[in-house]
Write an enzyme that holds these catalytic residues in place. Sequence first.
Site, PDB file in Angstrom:
ATOM      1  N   ASP A 194       2.397   9.140   2.724  1.00  0.00           N
ATOM      2  CA  ASP A 194       2.772   7.899   3.020  1.00  0.00           C
ATOM      3  C   ASP A 194       3.693   8.188   4.468  1.00  0.00           C
ATOM      4  OD1 ASP A 194       3.360   4.896   1.253  1.00  0.00           O
ATOM      5  OD2 ASP A 194       4.325   5.215   3.541  1.00  0.00           O
ATOM      6  N   ILE A 195       4.181   7.251   5.331  1.00  0.00           N
ATOM      7  CA  ILE A 195       4.764   7.484   6.432  1.00  0.00           C
ATOM      8  C   ILE A 195       6.048   8.287   6.353  1.00  0.00           C
ATOM      9  CG2 ILE A 195       5.967   5.382   6.635  1.00  0.00           C
ATOM     10  CD1 ILE A 195       4.992   5.680   9.846  1.00  0.00           C
ATOM     11  N   ARG A 196       6.610   8.057   5.189  1.00  0.00           N
ATOM     12  CA  ARG A 196       7.913   8.916   4.729  1.00  0.00           C
ATOM     13  C   ARG A 196       7.966   9.376   3.530  1.00  0.00           C
ATOM     14  NH1 ARG A 196       9.358   3.799   5.602  1.00  0.00           N
ATOM     15  NH2 ARG A 196       9.533   4.182   7.771  1.00  0.00           N
TER      16      ARG A 196
ATOM     17  N   GLY B  62      -0.395   5.190   2.239  1.00  0.00           N
ATOM     18  CA  GLY B  62       0.303   3.850   1.740  1.00  0.00           C
ATOM     19  C   GLY B  62       0.530   4.066   0.183  1.00  0.00           C
TER      20      GLY B  62
ATOM     21  N   LYS C  17      -8.138  -8.487   8.401  1.00  0.00           N
ATOM     22  CA  LYS C  17      -8.722  -8.253   7.019  1.00  0.00           C
ATOM     23  C   LYS C  17     -10.055  -8.718   7.255  1.00  0.00           C
ATOM     24  CE  LYS C  17      -5.508  -6.738   4.611  1.00  0.00           C
ATOM     25  NZ  LYS C  17      -5.598  -5.299   4.270  1.00  0.00           N
TER      26      LYS C  17
ATOM     27  N   TYR D  66      -2.911 -11.093  10.473  1.00  0.00           N
ATOM     28  CA  TYR D  66      -3.221 -10.345   9.150  1.00  0.00           C
ATOM     29  C   TYR D  66      -4.655 -10.746   8.806  1.00  0.00           C
ATOM     30  CZ  TYR D  66      -2.800  -8.842   4.184  1.00  0.00           C
ATOM     31  OH  TYR D  66      -3.043  -8.384   3.105  1.00  0.00           O
TER      32      TYR D  66
ATOM     33  N   LEU E 121       3.255   5.093  -1.420  1.00  0.00           N
ATOM     34  CA  LEU E 121       4.512   4.443  -1.768  1.00  0.00           C
ATOM     35  C   LEU E 121       4.704   2.927  -1.770  1.00  0.00           C
ATOM     36  CD1 LEU E 121       6.728   7.240  -0.207  1.00  0.00           C
ATOM     37  CD2 LEU E 121       5.609   7.068  -2.366  1.00  0.00           C
ATOM     38  N   GLY E 122       3.484   2.241  -1.492  1.00  0.00           N
ATOM     39  CA  GLY E 122       3.558   0.940  -1.446  1.00  0.00           C
ATOM     40  C   GLY E 122       3.490   0.000  -2.762  1.00  0.00           C
ATOM     41  N   GLN E 123       3.334  -1.472  -2.617  1.00  0.00           N
ATOM     42  CA  GLN E 123       3.229  -1.997  -3.836  1.00  0.00           C
ATOM     43  C   GLN E 123       1.910  -1.565  -4.683  1.00  0.00           C
ATOM     44  OE1 GLN E 123       2.306  -6.135  -3.608  1.00  0.00           O
ATOM     45  NE2 GLN E 123       3.007  -6.571  -5.646  1.00  0.00           N
TER      46      GLN E 123
HETATM   47  C1  VAH Z   1       0.627 -10.849   1.674  1.00  0.00           C
HETATM   48  N1  VAH Z   1       0.610  -9.887  -0.470  1.00  0.00           N
HETATM   49  O1  VAH Z   1       1.345 -11.743   1.135  1.00  0.00           O
HETATM   50  C2  VAH Z   1      -0.096 -10.028   0.649  1.00  0.00           C
HETATM   51  C3  VAH Z   1      -1.471 -10.451   0.074  1.00  0.00           C
HETATM   52  C4  VAH Z   1      -2.756 -12.511  -0.386  1.00  0.00           C
HETATM   53  C5  VAH Z   1      -1.776 -11.905  -0.002  1.00  0.00           C
HETATM   54  O2  VAH Z   1      -2.262 -10.206   1.353  1.00  0.00           O
HETATM   55  O3  VAH Z   1       0.390 -10.903   2.835  1.00  0.00           O
END
Ligand code: VAH
Length: 311
Positions: free
Chosen positions: A32-34, A6, A143, A139, A8-10
């Site tokens: 990264d994937i691309r 990842g 986590k 999500y 290329l991500g934030q």
């Molecule tokens: C989101 N930026 O908003 C992420 C993060 C705590 C937020 O997990 O999903």
Amino acid sequence: KILVTGALGQIGSELTNRMREVYGSDNVIATDIRETDSPVVKNGPFEQLDVTNGEKMFDIAKTHNVDTVIHLAALLSATAEAKPLLAWNLNMGGLVNALETSRELGCQFFTPSSIGAFGPSTPKDSTPQDTIMRPTTMYGVNKVSGELLSDYYFTKFGVDTRGLRFPGLISYETLPGGGTTDYAVEIYYEAIKHNEYTSYIGEGTYMDMMYMPDALNAIIDLMEADGSKLEHRNSFNVSAMSVAPEDIAGAIRVHQPDFKLDYKVDPVRQSIAESWPNAIDSSAAMNEWGFKAEYDLAKMTSDMLDKLKTK
Ligand code: VAH
């Protein structure tokens, strides 16, 4: 040698650049994937990798003699809520592959958790390091599962796994994608472009936030900490501030007095935000490896507006 997924991500784009400065460009393999025309692709080794492909991940790690895996590739909270099964397969499948690669090659391992790992039954203020965790989002399930799985790989296989429960991260290099806290990034871009912003998160909705430079320091400090001193491993609460949209607007108005904030609440992301804490307690991270945030809301706002103006 460090493998970043990842990249290329934030977080990945800035962490890759910072680690290349600290450890040497050739020692940080970005994946990264691309492939894009990002500096991350141009200023050091880059490999295309879909993290659900375990064999390819292992081959890349073996070929490059990797001894550290930084696993960042994942779908964030709002996207995960829209595509829960894809999120389970990508977030958990990618994590298992990264943990297995680390186990087989004896790598140190990092993956981020999130304040999203907490749920509505978790104490919302000064949220403790160790407390009830019944998240109500896919999500959050990813986590919490990730924290438990990373602890398991440490206790069962001796993999040196480490992780941080990140708050919303604010940065000016790479936009986040599909998060709930993304409003806190968008507001600064909109302040520069139009001196106004319509927030999809409602007034008075408090969440923990942190400026990206503090997040990068926290990852590197944790990974370089003496493992024998860590009572926790894969889930340190870390936060720099607890803010609601109106607080950010107030900090922007110090620089742009006429900045206008209004609201058009997105029920989905609002309900995700409301299931998360208002303000978490970072004392375990402070005590066990010296976590310290340099940027508060005022300092972050001043730097963000400066850097975005230049950008
Ligand atoms: C989101 N930026 O908003 C992420 C993060 C705590 C937020 O997990 O999903």
